[in-house]
Design an enzyme around this catalytic site. Sequence first.
Site, mmCIF file in Angstrom:
data_model
loop_
_atom_site.group_PDB
_atom_site.id
_atom_site.type_symbol
_atom_site.label_atom_id
_atom_site.label_comp_id
_atom_site.label_asym_id
_atom_site.label_seq_id
_atom_site.Cartn_x
_atom_site.Cartn_y
_atom_site.Cartn_z
ATOM 1 N N ARG A 234 9.386 33.348 19.573
ATOM 2 C CA ARG A 234 10.464 33.882 20.394
ATOM 3 C C ARG A 234 10.419 33.252 21.779
ATOM 4 O O ARG A 234 9.349 33.019 22.335
ATOM 5 C CB ARG A 234 10.334 35.409 20.544
ATOM 6 C CG ARG A 234 10.862 36.217 19.366
ATOM 7 C CD ARG A 234 12.380 36.098 19.261
ATOM 8 N NE ARG A 234 12.938 36.879 18.167
ATOM 9 C CZ ARG A 234 13.093 36.439 16.924
ATOM 10 N NH1 ARG A 234 12.700 35.210 16.612
ATOM 11 N NH2 ARG A 234 13.650 37.201 16.007
ATOM 12 N N GLU A 263 19.383 31.646 24.960
ATOM 13 C CA GLU A 263 19.916 30.808 23.892
ATOM 14 C C GLU A 263 21.435 30.964 23.814
ATOM 15 O O GLU A 263 21.925 32.099 23.847
ATOM 16 C CB GLU A 263 19.267 31.183 22.554
ATOM 17 C CG GLU A 263 17.769 30.903 22.523
ATOM 18 C CD GLU A 263 17.098 31.308 21.216
ATOM 19 O OE1 GLU A 263 17.781 31.899 20.350
ATOM 20 O OE2 GLU A 263 15.895 31.033 21.076
ATOM 21 N N HIS A 281 16.812 27.154 17.142
ATOM 22 C CA HIS A 281 16.341 28.384 16.474
ATOM 23 C C HIS A 281 16.531 28.278 14.958
ATOM 24 O O HIS A 281 17.171 29.107 14.306
ATOM 25 C CB HIS A 281 17.075 29.612 17.015
ATOM 26 C CG HIS A 281 16.276 30.874 16.897
ATOM 27 N ND1 HIS A 281 16.283 31.862 17.845
ATOM 28 C CD2 HIS A 281 15.428 31.305 15.932
ATOM 29 C CE1 HIS A 281 15.489 32.858 17.485
ATOM 30 N NE2 HIS A 281 14.962 32.534 16.319
#
Length: 532
Positions: A234, A263, A281
Amino acid sequence: MTTRVLLSDRLSQTAVEIFRERGIKADFRPGIGRDAPALASIIDGYDGLAVRSATRVTAELLARARRLKVVGRAGIGIDNIDLGAATRHGVIVMNTPFGNSETTAEHAIALMFSVARQIPQANQSTKSGKWEKSRFLGSELIGKTIGVVGCGNVGSAVCRRALGLGMKVIGHDPFLSVDRARQIGIEKVAMDELLARSDFVTIHVPLNAATRNLIDASALRKTRVGVRIVNCARGGIVDEAALLDAVRSGQVAGAALDVFEREPPHGNPLLDLPQVIATPHLGASTTEAQEKVAVQVAEQMSDFLLNGAVSNAINMPSMSAEEASRLKPWINLATHLGSFVGQMTSEPIRSLNLLYDGAAARMNTDALSAVAIASILKVSNPDVNMVSAETVAKERGIVVSSTKQTKSGVFDAYIRLTIETDSLTRTIVGTVFSDGRPRFIQIKGIYVDAGISRHMLYTTNTDKPGMIGKLGTILGKHDVNIANFNLGRSEVDQDAIALLSLDTPVPQIVVEELSGTGLFRHVSPLRFDVQE
């Protein structure tokens, strides 16, 4: 009422089909999770919410979701869900910790190869017409030391793959035992040692208060010069400003990042460094993984909504469908024990203990305790359930404990609930007979044998002749029929209790007349949620 579930992020169509096959109305609205006002305007119509990472399950959203019972996260991370608010609202939060662990581990290994051999940079150079063979001098993995921070499902999968590559694997995880480390073939070390010894550091922990900025400037100074950092967990676990400085200074030779604090990471200066590899991601982004997590979240949510089974819950004990069925009579007992105490106690509770004896000690006592605590608190706060019970108890300053012991009496199993207030200690004991019906077997240390009905009357008095007659006379006078009459006493002429099952509720005038006789120390009408 039809059970309804909203899928607010893009999930495999298989999840929708699973819900519908089980008789649950599933509304597939991918993208609405990014529109907070739109989601808030419809959330009150759903029992379940299935999400990925785009939907923000906030305290404000949960406050409007009065019907919501469960949030299912298709994936591991729950940092997009306000867990505290969900728990306070009695909403179960589930994730799918196994569906994408292998996929994420593979991506971490791929990034490690890429940062070691500068594969993306070499690819870009070659496609631009250059042939810079000497520029991209890489580093072998075999024989190198990899430090795995977090050795859960994903971290363990990374360890297996790194061992297969001939690497020396060391790991840091406060929940990893030395024996378990040996079983998976790695060495457990302290965090500072991991940083000092590792050629590669890969991170596989959740983002929470304890792990935010875990890899900060201080940690990076403890690494060996030329270390390479991989983060597929994360954003926010690695301090991005500190990493930027460490790469620029040469302390960190390279970094491969699949996650970022914000993000998409538009304008992030790390993206300008040639030593940094970035992916959007992608850790769980494989066809297989997305299918797995979608299937798992749909099955888990369906099992809970239809059968009461709880799997991979973050904020309450897990319980399989078979276990839920087997525990049902004991859950009923725990409910009634808590309800008795809640109805009988009008002052703040300081402490609460649940003792599980014999076979009861081998059951899912965490679930039973949650039910009992909820039933006590529901008397004054109907919104409390077994998810929020312990949180509400803590907020009220109630010290909760439980005890297990081997069989100690004539019953194969029983539960004893004891509470303490500033002025009293109250104890009630119950068991489940072979017919599956819960019974009270001891109150105030006095043995009784009382079945539980919807309407009951509890009295205490000094053991004297005529008390039963007085009870019967006054109840009969007001046309209240007695279904069962259970008595108990400590000794002759000492404390006595009566617990009566009645066909109808006890009118207030009956309570007043019984109290007015001066014969009864305590007169309490009780109501239990019993299906009769």
